[in-house]
Scaffold this active site. Structure first.
Site: not given
Length: 323
Positions: A116-117
């Site tokens: 996600v990051e």
């Protein structure tokens, strides 16, 4: 000639060299010098190297977390992010297994966070961290104190790591590496997972160990559930249970008494919280537990925590099927 002048004007508005600190800024620098035990000359020097970036302010005022869930979810839950998550787990399975064993945090959660990051390290940010923290700390009043503190942490971190101040790059908010740690988190939670004498979150080994350590330090419960889809039989009673706070603030007995239903068997005293997300076809209700709250320690958004959780479950299923 007019084109050249226009280009220069555009450059001027997007990136402006820091000028001599004014009275208020000087006061802030004095405070940072005291708090971080930094020579005032070093703070002046750092400020002189920094550039104000209007694009950073623009990005700060339109975060993805402001979107409703049905628009937010498709950003992060994609087939490509899922497939690359499985590949990342295969590629680093020994490291992830070690992180599970030593720090008691599941491989799928570590993988989903990095997915996600930064899309598993593919997008670690293009802004100079110095510029981001200077811009937000000294020119964005809503979060000024927080980002000024991060500016101080960054100067300390750069010293500890031996970095030239204006080289490391990260997000518009000054987060760095595969797991996007802000400077204070880098200093407090990052670990040297390969014992090479350096903590390098821009490569996988230390990033995996450090994400796991962050969750470990925030008391992830090994084997504990994260969230359950819920059905609500009394919308008014359910609404009364909702609160904007992220803390787990109810017991299962309270939710059950209000007509909330899940498929799992839960003890009456189990600490839980009811959340409501804006789904495509109306409200989505979820019952969340302590580990969901731990994910919000990484990013204080229920949308973020739910995206990480759902991606982690998809990755886990796909990884297990790939064996």
């Amino acid at each position: 000639m007019r084109l050249a002048l226009f280009s220069a004007a555009v450059l001027l508005t997007s990136s402006i060299q820091a000028s001599e600190p004014n009275g208020e800024q000087q006061q802030w620098l004095d405070e940072l010098a005291g708090k971080f035990e930094l020579p005032i000359a070093e703070l002046h020097q750092a400020m002189a190297q920094a550039n104000y970036q209007q694009g950073i302010i623009d990005a700060m005022t339109r975060p993805a977390e402001a979107k409703p869930w049905h628009q937010y979810r498709p950003i992060f839950l994609t087939e490509k992010r899922l497939q690359q998550g499985v590949e990342f787990w295969h590629q680093h399975q020994e490291l992830l297994a070690r992180a599970e064993q030593e720090l008691q945090v599941p491989a799928q959660i570590i993988t989903a966070i990095i997915g996600v990051e930064t899309f598993y390290g593919a997008h670690m940010g293009t802004h100079k961290v110095l510029d981001a923290l200077y811009t937000l700390g000294f020119h964005y009043p809503p979060r000024g104190p927080f980002f000024r503190s991060e500016f101080g942490h960054y100067l300390q971190l750069a010293k500890e790591q031996g970095w030239p101040l204006d080289e490391p790059k990260g997000s518009y908010a000054g987060a760095m590496g595969m797991g996007q740690f802000i400077s204070s988190s880098y200093r407090h939670y990052a670990v040297d997972f390969n014992d090479d004498g350096q903590i390098n979150l821009f490569e996988a080994t230390d990033a995996i160990g450090s994400v796991a350590n962050y969750f470990h330090e925030h008391r992830w419960q090994w084997g504990g559930d994260v969230a359950y889809p819920a059905r609500v039989t009394n919308a008014d009673a359910a609404e009364a249970l909702l609160s904007p706070a992220l803390e787990i603030d109810k017991t299962w007995a309270e939710l059950a008494a209000a007509g909330v239903m899940v498929e799992q068997e839960l003890d009456a005293g189990t600490p839980v919280k009811l959340i409501k997300l804006d789904g495509l076809e109306g409200p989505e209700y979820w019952v969340v537990r302590h580990n969901f709250y731990v994910i919000t320690r990484y990013n204080r958004s229920p949308l973020y925590a739910m995206a990480v959780y759902q991606l982690s479950e998809q990755i886990k299923q796909a990884y297990e099927h790939s064996h």
